[in-house]
Write a protein that holds these residues in place. Structure first.
Motif, PDB file in Angstrom:
ATOM      1  N   LEU A 134      -4.321  -8.339  -2.860  1.00 38.31           N
ATOM      2  CA  LEU A 134      -5.618  -8.566  -2.217  1.00 38.31           C
ATOM      3  C   LEU A 134      -5.602  -9.852  -1.404  1.00 38.31           C
ATOM      4  O   LEU A 134      -6.173  -9.902  -0.311  1.00 38.31           O
ATOM      5  CB  LEU A 134      -6.716  -8.640  -3.276  1.00 38.31           C
TER       6      LEU A 134
ATOM      7  N   GLU B 278       0.835  -1.207   0.000  1.00 39.26           N
ATOM      8  CA  GLU B 278       0.000   0.000   0.000  1.00 39.26           C
ATOM      9  C   GLU B 278       0.868   1.255   0.000  1.00 39.26           C
ATOM     10  O   GLU B 278       0.572   2.227  -0.708  1.00 39.26           O
ATOM     11  CB  GLU B 278      -0.910  -0.023   1.243  1.00 39.26           C
TER      12      GLU B 278
ATOM     13  N   ARG C  53      -8.399   6.153  -2.715  1.00 42.69           N
ATOM     14  CA  ARG C  53      -7.786   4.835  -2.752  1.00 42.69           C
ATOM     15  C   ARG C  53      -7.048   4.521  -1.456  1.00 42.69           C
ATOM     16  O   ARG C  53      -6.869   3.360  -1.095  1.00 42.69           O
ATOM     17  CB  ARG C  53      -6.834   4.727  -3.933  1.00 42.69           C
TER      18      ARG C  53
ATOM     19  N   THR D 298     -10.761  -2.098 -10.464  1.00 40.73           N
ATOM     20  CA  THR D 298      -9.649  -1.455 -11.163  1.00 40.73           C
ATOM     21  C   THR D 298      -8.951  -2.427 -12.112  1.00 40.73           C
ATOM     22  O   THR D 298      -8.650  -2.088 -13.262  1.00 40.73           O
ATOM     23  CB  THR D 298      -8.643  -0.899 -10.145  1.00 40.73           C
ATOM     24  N   ASN D 299      -8.695  -3.651 -11.649  1.00 47.31           N
ATOM     25  CA  ASN D 299      -8.056  -4.651 -12.509  1.00 47.31           C
ATOM     26  C   ASN D 299      -8.933  -5.002 -13.704  1.00 47.31           C
ATOM     27  O   ASN D 299      -8.434  -5.210 -14.816  1.00 47.31           O
ATOM     28  CB  ASN D 299      -7.754  -5.913 -11.704  1.00 47.31           C
TER      29      ASN D 299
ATOM     30  N   ARG E 257       2.292   1.733  -3.438  1.00 46.18           N
ATOM     31  CA  ARG E 257       1.272   2.183  -4.378  1.00 46.18           C
ATOM     32  C   ARG E 257       0.965   3.663  -4.199  1.00 46.18           C
ATOM     33  O   ARG E 257       0.834   4.414  -5.169  1.00 46.18           O
ATOM     34  CB  ARG E 257      -0.015   1.367  -4.201  1.00 46.18           C
TER      35      ARG E 257
ATOM     36  N   GLY F  77      -1.964  -7.178  -8.782  1.00 48.04           N
ATOM     37  CA  GLY F  77      -3.004  -6.606  -7.936  1.00 48.04           C
ATOM     38  C   GLY F  77      -3.708  -7.629  -7.081  1.00 48.04           C
ATOM     39  O   GLY F  77      -3.992  -7.393  -5.905  1.00 48.04           O
TER      40      GLY F  77
ATOM     41  N   GLU G 170     -10.073  -2.840  -5.821  1.00 48.29           N
ATOM     42  CA  GLU G 170      -8.947  -3.328  -6.611  1.00 48.29           C
ATOM     43  C   GLU G 170      -9.420  -4.264  -7.719  1.00 48.29           C
ATOM     44  O   GLU G 170      -8.865  -4.263  -8.824  1.00 48.29           O
ATOM     45  CB  GLU G 170      -7.947  -4.046  -5.702  1.00 48.29           C
TER      46      GLU G 170
END
Length: 383
Positions: free
Chosen positions: A353, A197, A256, A309-310, A200, A349, A306
């Motif tokens: 997760l 995190e 985010r 987003t992916n 990112r 990604g 996430e």
């Protein structure tokens, strides 16, 4: 027409379980004779140690079978005496399973013969023409036998797992060792998730907001040096637009990092905001009678965020479905898209997760066959 992924999983599970029962039925014969003659040999003190050692070896075979074909994990630190006690009921259950399997095979063979007779216009058993009710009674009776066979096999599998848990289940020492291992893994996952995190956020700030602010500074510098008032006014207008874009980028980064809606309104409004900001149509369904803990809400939100987003970046999807619901003592979130598929849990990604969910003692799965659909599921405990 391709077979759905869920159907394929159920078929594989059914075939794996049937194979496990067949192997257990075979080993039951060896266990029966071992219990019979080993029980007699226990009367001789000098033979007790090798008898218990053999019982432990046989129980280890059963433990591995249950783990491989049924996913039932048990301890490896049980004693030979306990293993011998386990083999006594285990051989009975295994022989019962063998009987059910044999009857099922005989019933299947009989069913093939009866169907062949009916198709040739003969009644079941032959010797007379088939009547209309022969088809009905044969179908109903066959369905009843199939139901009883399936229930019998399921019952044997359940009893087999319970026996192993009762006699070979982890001791308190083993439970403590496993818990320490789980906590150590969770701690490592938390540290890794935090580092991911942080990296990112640094990347978003460097590639987005920082570049906007550099461009803003350059525009303001050019405006200060401009001799033409009209040109200076145009540069100031561009600087104002750049400041708005930098503000939007900063707001996106803050969302985010942690959406404030989670604290003020809860998970449902935060997911609604996520759906509104998505470039792909998102269909949302949230069924949570009570608000989960803040930590669980945070993980659920970031899994959905996430995954969306992916999907937008890689899946070429036209629809995304987000479902969040209570499942007993857990919260289940499922994100489904109709994209190209091929996503892997080990991907950039999704691996992050998986670590985030594991840090919360949850389960994370990705089902994404080539051609889609992709289903990302996280189950998080609420207790």
């Amino acid at each position: 027409m391709p077979v759905p992924a869920a159907t394929r999983r159920h078929l594989r599970k059914l075939l794996r379980g049937t194979l496990g029962l067949a192997i257990g039925a075979t080993t039951a014969f060896a266990e029966f004779f071992y219990v019979l003659f080993g029980g007699i040999a226990l009367a001789i003190p000098a033979l007790r140690r090798p008898v218990f050692a053999g019982a432990r070896a046989l129980s280890e075979v059963e433990r591995r079978r249950l783990e491989k074909y049924f996913g039932a994990e048990n301890a490896t630190d049980h004693t030979g005496r306990r293993a011998m006690a386990y083999l006594v009921p285990r051989c009975v259950v295994g022989l019962l399973g063998a009987g059910i399997l044999i009857l099922t095979l005989l019933g299947a063979a009989s069913g093939v013969i009866v169907i062949h007779q009916l198709l040739n216009g003969e009644s079941p058993g032959g010797g007379a023409p088939a009547d209309w009710y022969d088809f009905v009674t044969t179908t109903l009776f066959g369905a009843l036998l199939v139901f009883l066979a399936v229930q019998g096999l399921v019952g044997i599998a359940t009893l087999d797992r319970k026996l192993a848990r009762r006699f070979l289940g982890p001791s308190k020492k083993e439970q403590l060792r496993r818990r320490v291992s789980e906590l150590a893994t969770s701690r490592a996952e938390v540290v890794e998730a935090v580092n991911d995190e942080r990296r990112r956020i640094e990347r978003d700030l460097h590639d987005g907001v920082q570049q906007r602010l550099v461009a803003l500074g350059m525009l303001l510098g050019r405006a200060r040096r401009a001799a033409d008032p009209d040109h200076a006014s145009e540069l100031l207008r561009q600087a104002h637009e750049e400041s708005q874009r930098a503000l939007n980028d900063l707001r996106e980064v803050s969302w985010r990092v942690y959406p404030i809606a989670l604290d003020t309104d809860g998970l449902h409004p935060a997911l609604e905001a996520l759906a509104e900001r998505s470039g792909v149509p998102v269909h949302l369904r949230v069924d949570l009678p009570e608000r989960p803990a803040a930590a669980i809400e945070t993980v659920v939100y970031f899994v959905a965020s996430e995954a969306v987003t992916n999907t937008i970046k890689h899946a070429a999807a036209t629809r995304i479905d987000i479902e969040a619901e209570r499942d007993g003592d857990s919260v289940r979130v499922r994100i489904t898209d109709d994209g190209t598929g091929g996503a892997r849990e080990s991907g950039g990604g999704l691996s992050g997760l998986a670590r985030r969910v594991a840090a919360a003692d949850g389960e994370f799965t990705v089902d994404s066959p080539p051609g889609g659909p992709t289903v990302v599921t996280a189950v998080l405990p609420c207790a």
